[in-house]
Design an enzyme around this catalytic site. Structure first.
Site, short mmCIF file in Angstrom:
data_model
loop_
_atom_site.label_atom_id
_atom_site.label_comp_id
_atom_site.label_asym_id
_atom_site.label_seq_id
_atom_site.Cartn_x
_atom_site.Cartn_y
_atom_site.Cartn_z
CE LYS A 135 -1.46 4.99 -10.07
NZ LYS A 135 -0.92 3.74 -9.91
CB SER B 37 3.72 4.95 -8.30
OG SER B 37 4.52 4.04 -8.63
CD GLU C 261 -6.04 2.83 -3.52
OE1 GLU C 261 -5.42 1.62 -3.80
OE2 GLU C 261 -5.48 3.70 -3.63
#
Ligand code: ARG
Length: 455
Positions: A280, A274, A287
């Site tokens: 992260k 991130s 996804e």
């Protein structure tokens, strides 16, 4: 190409609106292969001399090489790939080039090109499906001992081997491979010679064209041949379903990679960070795959919707078939390949899986089966175990902490040794029905798939 009938130039706005060369240029190899086969049929029918056919063939091959090397200039004024190539050929070789379109229309030409293209791509997609199956089998074999909770309603249900879970996807993908092979049969039919709608007064040796291009069958109705896109719809449906399978696999991986599950870690190479939160590590491949599946379903609906209102036969609407088809083909190949590569680098945390599966409640059905084996009707056994679970909840304990006396109060069918049953591995290995996940069954399945996928 139609200047004979028209007095003024096509409007600039229409040229922009109607061109397809910006996307159908990629049919060039198939268009050229089709044209060479067509020229051989024209030679066979005495419509071209041997010399003319040779000029056409070598001219087309030169154009193909130039396109491949990136040196060919496509013109939007020439609308599509068919006219771009034919016009360039005629510019180069003159009269012979102007004879190439004899007994042919762009309507049967584009049908041929699309079938040739989709035949190749179906084979490529099938290879990628098989590669993903191999990755799943490899990941399963590397973690053959790992047991995880199986879920229904996303609630822990019963213990299963991790390998059994992965092999479920191998089964889905095999049905996908079968569907691709089936769709390929209807793609693999030769439409050229159907002309614009009603064939031609010039008799064309269609068998020769089919043989040249490796088609085992020839379309039998010229009107159907120029207006049919069923074969593309079928392939898009097969691709959409592969997408659905990949999307479900992605969802499993996303859950498993979360801190809440932590059954797996996806390698750095296939995750991203991130820009804001330093901790992260995001499962973007999964996804994106889940996300792209929406497009695959959309492309199928798009083509079906384009076709549904068309009167016979060819209508220009059908030019809208290409973008969804190209997009689905590109997207599914990329998704299959990236998922196959990602799976090879997944690390499985057997300890976390063991912790999760160590929930004795997962063996409640085994306890009910135990009573059934001692003559208690299943419905009754179900109720007894339901009460057992309730008693555990009341006391804040698990099955292991209840005494034999507790059990026998619930049902006299309980005997000494019932607690020995409450073992996850034993529970799995008792599941020996065909298709159930005993260690032995799953090992046999792994071997079956390894052998099948080796060929
Ligand atoms: N570019 C057209 C398509 O993709 C080729 C066929 C055009 N035929 C026609 N009669 N305008 O469908």
């Amino acid at each position: 190409m139609w200047k004979g009938r028209f007095k003024t130039e096509t409007a600039e706005l229409l040229k922009q609106y109607s061109e397809s060369i910006s996307f159908d240029w990629r049919l060039y190899r198939h268009d050229i292969a089709g044209s060479i086969a067509h020229s051989k049929a024209l030679l066979d029918g005495g419509l071209l001399t041997g010399d003319e056919q040779t000029q056409i063939e070598s001219g087309l091959l030169t154009i193909r090489d130039e396109i491949e090397r990136g040196g060919f200039k496509f013109s939007r004024d020439l609308e599509d790939i068919h006219m771009n190539i034919e016009a360039e050929l005629t510019k180069r070789i003159g009269a012979a080039g102007a004879k190439l379109h004899t007994a042919r229309s762009r309507n049967d030409q584009v049908a041929l090109d699309l079938r040739l293209y989709l035949r190749d791509e179906t084979d490529a997609i099938s290879r990628s499906v098989q590669e993903l199956q191999r990755s799943l089998v490899a990941l399963a074999e590397r973690n053959a001992d790992v047991i995880i909770p199986g879920y229904t309603h996303l609630q822990r249900a019963q213990p299963v081997l991790f390998a059994h879970h992965l092999l479920a996807y191998v089964e889905m993908l095999q049905r996908d491979a079968d569907r691709l092979a089936d769709a390929r049969k209807r793609i693999n039919v030769m439409p050229l010679g159907s002309g614009a709608i009603a064939g031609s007064t010039i008799n064309l040796n269609r068998e020769l064209i089919a043989k040249e291009l490796g088609f085992p069958a020839i379309t039998q109705n010229s009107m159907d041949a120029v207006s049919d896109r069923d074969f593309a719809c079928e392939l898009l449906a097969a691709i959409a379903l592969i997408g659905v399978h990949l999307s479900r696999l992605s969802e499993d991986l996303i859950l498993w990679a979360s801190s809440e599950f932590k059954f797996i870690t996806i390698s750095d190479a296939f995750t991203t960070g991130s820009s804001l939160m330093p901790q992260k590590k995001n499962p973007d491949v999964a996804e994106l795959t889940r996300g792209k599946t929406g497009r695959l379903i959309g492309n199928l609906v798009s083509l079906l919707t384009t076709m549904k209102g068309l009167p016979m036969t060819y209508n220009r609407d059908m030019q809208e078939d290409k973008e969804p088809v190209f997009d689905s083909v590109d997207t599914i190949k990329a998704a299959l390949d990236v998922c196959a590569a990602m799976l090879l680098e997944i690390e499985v945390h057997a300890d976390r899986a063991a912790e999760a599966v160590n929930d004795p409640l997962l063996l409640a059905t085994d306890l009910a089966d135990y009573l059934v084996k001692r003559g208690v009707p299943f419905r009754q056994a179900h109720e007894v175990i339901g009460k057992t679970v309730a008693l555990c909840a009341e006391r804040g304990v698990t099955f292991h902490e209840l005494t034999l006396a507790d059990y026998q109060k619930l049902s006299p069918a309980f005997e000494n040794g019932v607690l020995a049953l409450l073992d996850v591995r034993k529970s799995i290995d008792e599941r020996q029905t065909i298709g159930a996940p005993s260690t032995k069954n799953v090992a046999a399945q792994l071997q079956r798939w390894r052998e099948k996928l080796a060929s």
